[in-house]
Design a protein around this motif. Structure first.
Motif, PDB file in Angstrom:
ATOM      1  N   GLU A 340       0.823  -1.206   0.000  1.00 51.51           N
ATOM      2  CA  GLU A 340       0.000   0.000   0.000  1.00 51.51           C
ATOM      3  C   GLU A 340       0.861   1.262   0.000  1.00 51.51           C
ATOM      4  O   GLU A 340       0.581   2.224  -0.732  1.00 51.51           O
ATOM      5  CB  GLU A 340      -0.920  -0.002   1.227  1.00 51.51           C
ATOM      6  N   ILE A 341       1.915   1.263   0.825  1.00 54.55           N
ATOM      7  CA  ILE A 341       2.796   2.429   0.916  1.00 54.55           C
ATOM      8  C   ILE A 341       3.449   2.727  -0.424  1.00 54.55           C
ATOM      9  O   ILE A 341       3.488   3.875  -0.886  1.00 54.55           O
ATOM     10  CB  ILE A 341       3.880   2.191   1.999  1.00 54.55           C
ATOM     11  N   ILE A 342       3.951   1.685  -1.079  1.00 47.24           N
ATOM     12  CA  ILE A 342       4.667   1.870  -2.346  1.00 47.24           C
ATOM     13  C   ILE A 342       3.715   2.250  -3.471  1.00 47.24           C
ATOM     14  O   ILE A 342       3.977   3.170  -4.256  1.00 47.24           O
ATOM     15  CB  ILE A 342       5.458   0.596  -2.705  1.00 47.24           C
ATOM     16  N   GLN A 343       2.580   1.549  -3.562  1.00 45.92           N
ATOM     17  CA  GLN A 343       1.647   1.821  -4.656  1.00 45.92           C
ATOM     18  C   GLN A 343       1.009   3.201  -4.549  1.00 45.92           C
ATOM     19  O   GLN A 343       0.698   3.821  -5.567  1.00 45.92           O
ATOM     20  CB  GLN A 343       0.564   0.741  -4.692  1.00 45.92           C
ATOM     21  N   LYS A 344       0.829   3.683  -3.334  1.00 41.21           N
ATOM     22  CA  LYS A 344       0.238   5.018  -3.163  1.00 41.21           C
ATOM     23  C   LYS A 344       1.168   6.095  -3.707  1.00 41.21           C
ATOM     24  O   LYS A 344       0.721   7.062  -4.332  1.00 41.21           O
ATOM     25  CB  LYS A 344      -0.061   5.272  -1.689  1.00 41.21           C
ATOM     26  N   LYS A 345       2.468   5.939  -3.477  1.00 40.19           N
ATOM     27  CA  LYS A 345       3.442   6.936  -3.937  1.00 40.19           C
ATOM     28  C   LYS A 345       3.844   6.706  -5.381  1.00 40.19           C
ATOM     29  O   LYS A 345       4.038   7.672  -6.142  1.00 40.19           O
ATOM     30  CB  LYS A 345       4.677   6.872  -3.033  1.00 40.19           C
ATOM     31  N   PHE A 346       3.982   5.439  -5.782  1.00 44.31           N
ATOM     32  CA  PHE A 346       4.454   5.099  -7.133  1.00 44.31           C
ATOM     33  C   PHE A 346       3.437   4.180  -7.815  1.00 44.31           C
ATOM     34  O   PHE A 346       3.673   2.976  -7.961  1.00 44.31           O
ATOM     35  CB  PHE A 346       5.822   4.420  -7.060  1.00 44.31           C
ATOM     36  N   PRO A 347       2.289   4.713  -8.229  1.00 41.81           N
ATOM     37  CA  PRO A 347       1.211   3.863  -8.760  1.00 41.81           C
ATOM     38  C   PRO A 347       1.573   3.138 -10.056  1.00 41.81           C
ATOM     39  O   PRO A 347       0.940   2.125 -10.388  1.00 41.81           O
ATOM     40  CB  PRO A 347       0.069   4.860  -8.983  1.00 41.81           C
ATOM     41  N   ASN A 348       2.582   3.610 -10.763  1.00 41.58           N
ATOM     42  CA  ASN A 348       2.950   2.983 -12.038  1.00 41.58           C
ATOM     43  C   ASN A 348       4.124   2.023 -11.911  1.00 41.58           C
ATOM     44  O   ASN A 348       4.564   1.452 -12.916  1.00 41.58           O
ATOM     45  CB  ASN A 348       3.280   4.066 -13.076  1.00 41.58           C
ATOM     46  N   PHE A 349       4.617   1.847 -10.693  1.00 44.50           N
ATOM     47  CA  PHE A 349       5.738   0.932 -10.480  1.00 44.50           C
ATOM     48  C   PHE A 349       5.199  -0.483 -10.273  1.00 44.50           C
ATOM     49  O   PHE A 349       4.230  -0.687  -9.533  1.00 44.50           O
ATOM     50  CB  PHE A 349       6.563   1.373  -9.277  1.00 44.50           C
ATOM     51  N   ALA A 350       5.832  -1.458 -10.909  1.00 41.50           N
ATOM     52  CA  ALA A 350       5.368  -2.853 -10.835  1.00 41.50           C
ATOM     53  C   ALA A 350       5.850  -3.500  -9.545  1.00 41.50           C
ATOM     54  O   ALA A 350       7.000  -3.935  -9.452  1.00 41.50           O
ATOM     55  CB  ALA A 350       5.878  -3.637 -12.044  1.00 41.50           C
ATOM     56  N   VAL A 351       4.985  -3.549  -8.553  1.00 43.91           N
ATOM     57  CA  VAL A 351       5.312  -4.180  -7.280  1.00 43.91           C
ATOM     58  C   VAL A 351       4.170  -5.114  -6.903  1.00 43.91           C
ATOM     59  O   VAL A 351       2.997  -4.790  -7.100  1.00 43.91           O
ATOM     60  CB  VAL A 351       5.557  -3.114  -6.178  1.00 43.91           C
ATOM     61  N   ARG A 352       4.509  -6.293  -6.375  1.00 44.78           N
ATOM     62  CA  ARG A 352       3.471  -7.254  -6.017  1.00 44.78           C
ATOM     63  C   ARG A 352       3.918  -8.066  -4.809  1.00 44.78           C
ATOM     64  O   ARG A 352       5.098  -8.103  -4.455  1.00 44.78           O
ATOM     65  CB  ARG A 352       3.189  -8.202  -7.189  1.00 44.78           C
ATOM     66  N   LEU A 353       2.953  -8.720  -4.186  1.00 47.12           N
ATOM     67  CA  LEU A 353       3.251  -9.592  -3.053  1.00 47.12           C
ATOM     68  C   LEU A 353       3.822 -10.912  -3.546  1.00 47.12           C
ATOM     69  O   LEU A 353       3.468 -11.402  -4.627  1.00 47.12           O
ATOM     70  CB  LEU A 353       1.983  -9.869  -2.242  1.00 47.12           C
ATOM     71  N   THR A 354       4.695 -11.503  -2.754  1.00 39.09           N
ATOM     72  CA  THR A 354       5.216 -12.812  -3.082  1.00 39.09           C
ATOM     73  C   THR A 354       4.094 -13.845  -3.085  1.00 39.09           C
ATOM     74  O   THR A 354       3.105 -13.718  -2.353  1.00 39.09           O
ATOM     75  CB  THR A 354       6.297 -13.243  -2.071  1.00 39.09           C
ATOM     76  N   GLY A 355       4.267 -14.873  -3.897  1.00 38.47           N
ATOM     77  CA  GLY A 355       3.322 -15.993  -3.882  1.00 38.47           C
ATOM     78  C   GLY A 355       3.789 -17.109  -2.980  1.00 38.47           C
ATOM     79  O   GLY A 355       3.142 -18.167  -2.909  1.00 38.47           O
ATOM     80  N   ILE A 356       4.900 -16.890  -2.271  1.00 43.62           N
ATOM     81  CA  ILE A 356       5.487 -17.912  -1.400  1.00 43.62           C
ATOM     82  C   ILE A 356       5.050 -17.693   0.042  1.00 43.62           C
ATOM     83  O   ILE A 356       5.135 -16.574   0.559  1.00 43.62           O
ATOM     84  CB  ILE A 356       7.029 -17.873  -1.459  1.00 43.62           C
ATOM     85  N   ASN A 357       4.563 -18.742   0.692  1.00 36.55           N
ATOM     86  CA  ASN A 357       4.300 -18.687   2.129  1.00 36.55           C
ATOM     87  C   ASN A 357       5.602 -18.974   2.849  1.00 36.55           C
ATOM     88  O   ASN A 357       6.114 -20.092   2.831  1.00 36.55           O
ATOM     89  CB  ASN A 357       3.240 -19.738   2.517  1.00 36.55           C
ATOM     90  N   THR A 358       6.170 -17.956   3.474  1.00 33.64           N
ATOM     91  CA  THR A 358       7.493 -18.093   4.086  1.00 33.64           C
ATOM     92  C   THR A 358       7.450 -18.531   5.553  1.00 33.64           C
ATOM     93  O   THR A 358       8.486 -18.577   6.206  1.00 33.64           O
ATOM     94  CB  THR A 358       8.272 -16.776   3.974  1.00 33.64           C
ATOM     95  N   ASN A 359       6.270 -18.828   6.066  1.00 39.35           N
ATOM     96  CA  ASN A 359       6.162 -19.237   7.467  1.00 39.35           C
ATOM     97  C   ASN A 359       6.909 -20.569   7.670  1.00 39.35           C
ATOM     98  O   ASN A 359       6.547 -21.578   7.087  1.00 39.35           O
ATOM     99  CB  ASN A 359       4.694 -19.400   7.857  1.00 39.35           C
ATOM    100  N   PRO A 360       7.951 -20.607   8.513  1.00 38.45           N
ATOM    101  CA  PRO A 360       8.712 -21.836   8.713  1.00 38.45           C
ATOM    102  C   PRO A 360       8.039 -22.811   9.675  1.00 38.45           C
ATOM    103  O   PRO A 360       8.496 -23.942   9.835  1.00 38.45           O
ATOM    104  CB  PRO A 360      10.042 -21.332   9.289  1.00 38.45           C
ATOM    105  N   ILE A 361       6.942 -22.369  10.309  1.00 38.06           N
ATOM    106  CA  ILE A 361       6.258 -23.197  11.326  1.00 38.06           C
ATOM    107  C   ILE A 361       5.003 -23.800  10.732  1.00 38.06           C
ATOM    108  O   ILE A 361       4.188 -23.114  10.114  1.00 38.06           O
ATOM    109  CB  ILE A 361       5.917 -22.357  12.572  1.00 38.06           C
ATOM    110  N   ASN A 362       4.847 -25.114  10.928  1.00 39.89           N
ATOM    111  CA  ASN A 362       3.656 -25.813  10.483  1.00 39.89           C
ATOM    112  C   ASN A 362       2.919 -26.394  11.698  1.00 39.89           C
ATOM    113  O   ASN A 362       3.514 -26.622  12.763  1.00 39.89           O
ATOM    114  CB  ASN A 362       4.031 -26.952   9.520  1.00 39.89           C
ATOM    115  N   TYR A 363       1.627 -26.652  11.544  1.00 37.41           N
ATOM    116  CA  TYR A 363       0.818 -27.171  12.637  1.00 37.41           C
ATOM    117  C   TYR A 363       0.159 -28.476  12.195  1.00 37.41           C
ATOM    118  O   TYR A 363      -0.427 -28.556  11.123  1.00 37.41           O
ATOM    119  CB  TYR A 363      -0.255 -26.168  13.041  1.00 37.41           C
ATOM    120  N   TYR A 364       0.288 -29.479  13.036  1.00 37.62           N
ATOM    121  CA  TYR A 364      -0.400 -30.752  12.767  1.00 37.62           C
ATOM    122  C   TYR A 364      -1.675 -30.747  13.598  1.00 37.62           C
ATOM    123  O   TYR A 364      -1.648 -30.732  14.827  1.00 37.62           O
ATOM    124  CB  TYR A 364       0.486 -31.945  13.184  1.00 37.62           C
ATOM    125  N   ILE A 365      -2.796 -30.654  12.931  1.00 40.39           N
ATOM    126  CA  ILE A 365      -4.094 -30.506  13.623  1.00 40.39           C
ATOM    127  C   ILE A 365      -4.906 -31.767  13.404  1.00 40.39           C
ATOM    128  O   ILE A 365      -5.117 -32.202  12.287  1.00 40.39           O
ATOM    129  CB  ILE A 365      -4.840 -29.268  13.099  1.00 40.39           C
TER     130      ILE A 365
END
Length: 365
Positions: A340-365
């Protein structure tokens, strides 16, 4: 975009001097003058995220957590940190981290958590001290308003929710211009008296250079008389954690369910419930256990954070409910904040969220 332009903007919002002493925010890999076409935003800079940047032809990764915290003595790929740095350098990918400096600003990580929990009447839980400065400058009365406006325009004079704050005292200044002087008023070799104003303004330390530049540029005197003061006052716009209130009180169990849902947590570890409704909520993204005394002191019913150890839960002592949602879970929405911070200031710059879940912790439920 020139990388320096983006970095300067991010650091105008979250100055590097606001990071904690143990941190390593800033440009970790890369050249400030590099031209970048696109960026990926991620909570962590893992090898998988670097691979994602390579596949997409991205030249920049902006992460919350720095990949490097301590000095590296070898680059042989024996650790994941070394592999990430080596691969980024090899593929000309810049790595930038914006960590505790983003944690410590009012509009940063903790406000994002508070907004997810719909908290109102927000304030910093533990404001930092010794970040404020005061400037006192002497100027002829006729130029006082011009100088005040310049100082305000450079970022001075903000106190809480008020702007353009100053204190002004009228008096008489005296000076005698020596042989090599070029006085704005008065004559060389003669003592001169001038009706002057002493203007006092408060400002955050990181804006000092711009404020002094504005002072010099707008002041009429050849030699500007001014004083700088280091203040002990706390700065309510910078610090650790955040506290606010729910619009309506909730049963403890209902709030824990609400918390789990709003922060997309797999589980919430918590201390014993007290059998009462809760409304005042303190939050801290990541490892916030050090803020428990501040949460208790400010009357919080629940303290939401992460990384609590077994014996640390006893520190609640029946005074407050500690709710541990997990480190990744508490900070995951930081990615959205940065986007949000980047797109508000630079609306024409190509920025996106990663598609990788970087959470190293998993839960066995």
């Amino acid at each position: 975009m020139n990388l320096a332009v983006l970095i300067d903007y991010l650091e105008s919002i979250a100055p590097l001097r606001y990071q904690e002493s143990y941190d390593n925010s800033g440009l970790i890999v890369g050249n400030r003058n590099q031209e970048v076409d696109s960026a990926i935003v991620s909570l962590d800079c893992t090898e998988e995220v670097v691979d994602e940047a390579i596949r997409s032809g991205c030249q920049l990764i902006i992460s919350h957590h720095p990949i490097v915290f301590k000095g590296l003595k070898r680059f042989n790929g024996s650790t994941y940190v070394e592999r990430v740095v080596m691969k980024a350098i090899k593929h000309d990918i810049s790595l930038y981290a914006i960590h505790t400096n983003l944690d410590n600003i009012y509009g940063g990580v903790n406000k994002k958590i508070a907004e997810r929990l719909t908290l109102q009447h927000l304030s910093i839980l533990s404001p930092k001290e010794e970040l404020l400065r005061k400037l006192a400058v002497f100027v002829p009365k006729q130029q006082a308003e011009q100088l005040r406006s310049a100082l305000f325009g450079a970022g001075a004079g903000h106190i809480g929710n008020y702007s353009e704050c100053s204190f002004n005292i009228s008096g008489t200044g005296t000076f005698k211009a020596e042989a090599d002087a070029n006085p704005y008023v008065g004559q060389v070799g003669k003592r001169h008296e001038e009706n002057e104003e002493r203007i006092e303004v408060i400002y955050p330390q990181h804006k000092e250079r711009e404020i002094l530049r504005a002072m010099y540029e707008s002041h009429p005197y050849e030699e500007v008389a001014y004083d700088l003061y280091k203040l002990q006052n706390s700065y309510d716009q910078v610090g650790s954690g955040m506290i606010g209130s729910l619009a309506q009180p909730m049963e403890e169990a209902a709030f824990l369910g609400f918390l789990k849902d709003r922060l997309a947590a797999k589980v919430v570890r918590h201390t014993n419930l007290k059998g009462r409704k809760v409304q005042r909520i303190a939050v801290c993204g990541g490892s916030g256990g050090f803020l428990l005394p501040y949460a208790i002191r400010q009357g919080a019913d629940v303290f939401v954070t992460a990384d609590y150890k077994y014996h640390e839960f006893f520190d609640a002592e029946g005074k407050i409910v500690i709710a541990d949602v997990g480190h990744f879970e508490s900070e995951q929405f930081t990615q959205e904040l940065l986007l949000e911070i980047i797109q508000k200031k630079f609306p024409n710059f190509a920025v996106r969220l990663t598609g990788i879940n970087t959470n190293p912790i998993n839960y066995y439920i």
